[in-house]
Design an enzyme around this catalytic site. Structure first.
Site, PDB file in Angstrom:
ATOM      1  N   ALA A   1       0.822  -1.213   0.000  1.00  0.00           N
ATOM      2  CA  ALA A   1       0.000   0.000   0.000  1.00  0.00           C
ATOM      3  C   ALA A   1       0.851   1.256   0.000  1.00  0.00           C
ATOM      4  O   ALA A   1       0.512   2.259  -0.645  1.00  0.00           O
ATOM      5  CB  ALA A   1      -0.924  -0.017   1.212  1.00  0.00           C
ATOM      6  N   ASP A   2       1.978   1.231   0.710  1.00  0.00           N
ATOM      7  CA  ASP A   2       2.823   2.419   0.786  1.00  0.00           C
ATOM      8  C   ASP A   2       3.406   2.780  -0.572  1.00  0.00           C
ATOM      9  O   ASP A   2       3.572   3.971  -0.894  1.00  0.00           O
ATOM     10  CB  ASP A   2       3.942   2.215   1.802  1.00  0.00           C
ATOM     11  CG  ASP A   2       4.772   0.962   1.532  1.00  0.00           C
ATOM     12  OD1 ASP A   2       4.258   0.020   0.910  1.00  0.00           O
ATOM     13  OD2 ASP A   2       5.941   0.928   1.983  1.00  0.00           O
TER      14      ASP A   2
END
Length: 256
Positions: free
Chosen positions: A104-105
């Site tokens: 996600a980052d």
């Protein structure tokens, strides 16, 4: 105000936005053993005095994300919450073999890089964290893939554990590349060694991007360990310490 939370393997970064202005941010250690109650005590103390009206979260640690969900259900059930996971509108096409593999980052950083620097052509985000991530973004804001390498602290820890006469040292730039003692030699090998690794990877990625898009990329450094290498590596153009928090704000706005 929007509370943004970026849970990494080593550190968690929190920030409070007033519209598009980051009012304050904090960096705390990540402990996968923390319960929802422990996280609430920590987070609520940090954001005391801020009127939180929304929360945006990305996490690379499933155990912590599970506890944060419990925290949200108990304390923030009446406000808009955005968790970066499948089904959330990010605006970032993932042009890779298996999109579900992408952290996600990395997606959040790609959106922030495109928003801040996309008018200049393609971009490379170099995120200095537990691992060193190089994420490649097209001029259209597409995530093209990248490269992953062991992070600075992981490498230093491994060297200290496996070499009997070597130890962990303070990670600062030494007086010269040629170390006159063991401490300086370790600092030189770490700082200049990782700078060389980054320069080598960025140069090779840039060559491919220039062939594909006829433009050189903008290279953005971020992450907790970026200050160690920015200014030493020759290929890093920009330093944006809050890139992930900015990306979380942008995705929250897309989903509100």
């Amino acid at each position: 105000m929007l509370l943004t939370i970026d849970v990494g393997n080593t550190n968690t970064v929190l920030g409070v936005f007033n519209k598009d202005k980051l009012e304050q941010s904090w960096r705390v250690k990540t402990d996968p053993r923390d319960t929802a109650d422990e996280l609430w005590l920590q987070y609520s103390a940090l954001v005391e005095g801020f009127d939180i009206t929304g929360v945006a979260i990305c996490s690379t640690v499933p155990a912590v994300l599970r506890e944060i969900r419990k925290l949200l259900d108990e304390h923030y059930q009446d406000i808009k919450t955005t968790i970066i996971e499948p089904g959330v509108k990010t605006g970032v096409p993932l042009l890779v073999d298996n999109p579900k593999e992408i952290g996600a980052d990395r997606i959040v950083n790609s959106l922030a890089a495109f928003t801040l620097y996309g008018s200049d052509g393609p971009a490379i985000v170099v995120d200095f964290g537990t691992s060193t991530n190089l994420d490649v973004v097209s001029p259209k804001g597409e995530f093209l893939g990248g490269a992953l390498a062991p992070g600075i602290e992981i490498s230093v820890d491994a060297l200290a554990q496996r070499a009997a006469q070597l130890r962990k040292v303070e990670l600062i730039k030494p007086k010269s590349v040629i170390g006159k003692n063991t401490v300086e030699a370790l600092q030189s090998g770490t700082i200049y060694g990782f700078a060389g690794q980054v320069d080598g990877l960025v140069s090779r990625i840039s060559e491919e991007l220039e062939v594909q898009f006829k433009e050189a990329p903008t290279v953005i450094a971020t992450g907790g360990l970026a200050p160690l290498i920015f200014g030493v590596a020759d290929t890093l153009d920009e330093y944006e310490p809050d890139l992930t928090l900015i990306g979380l704000r942008l995705i929250h706005e897309r989903n509100s």
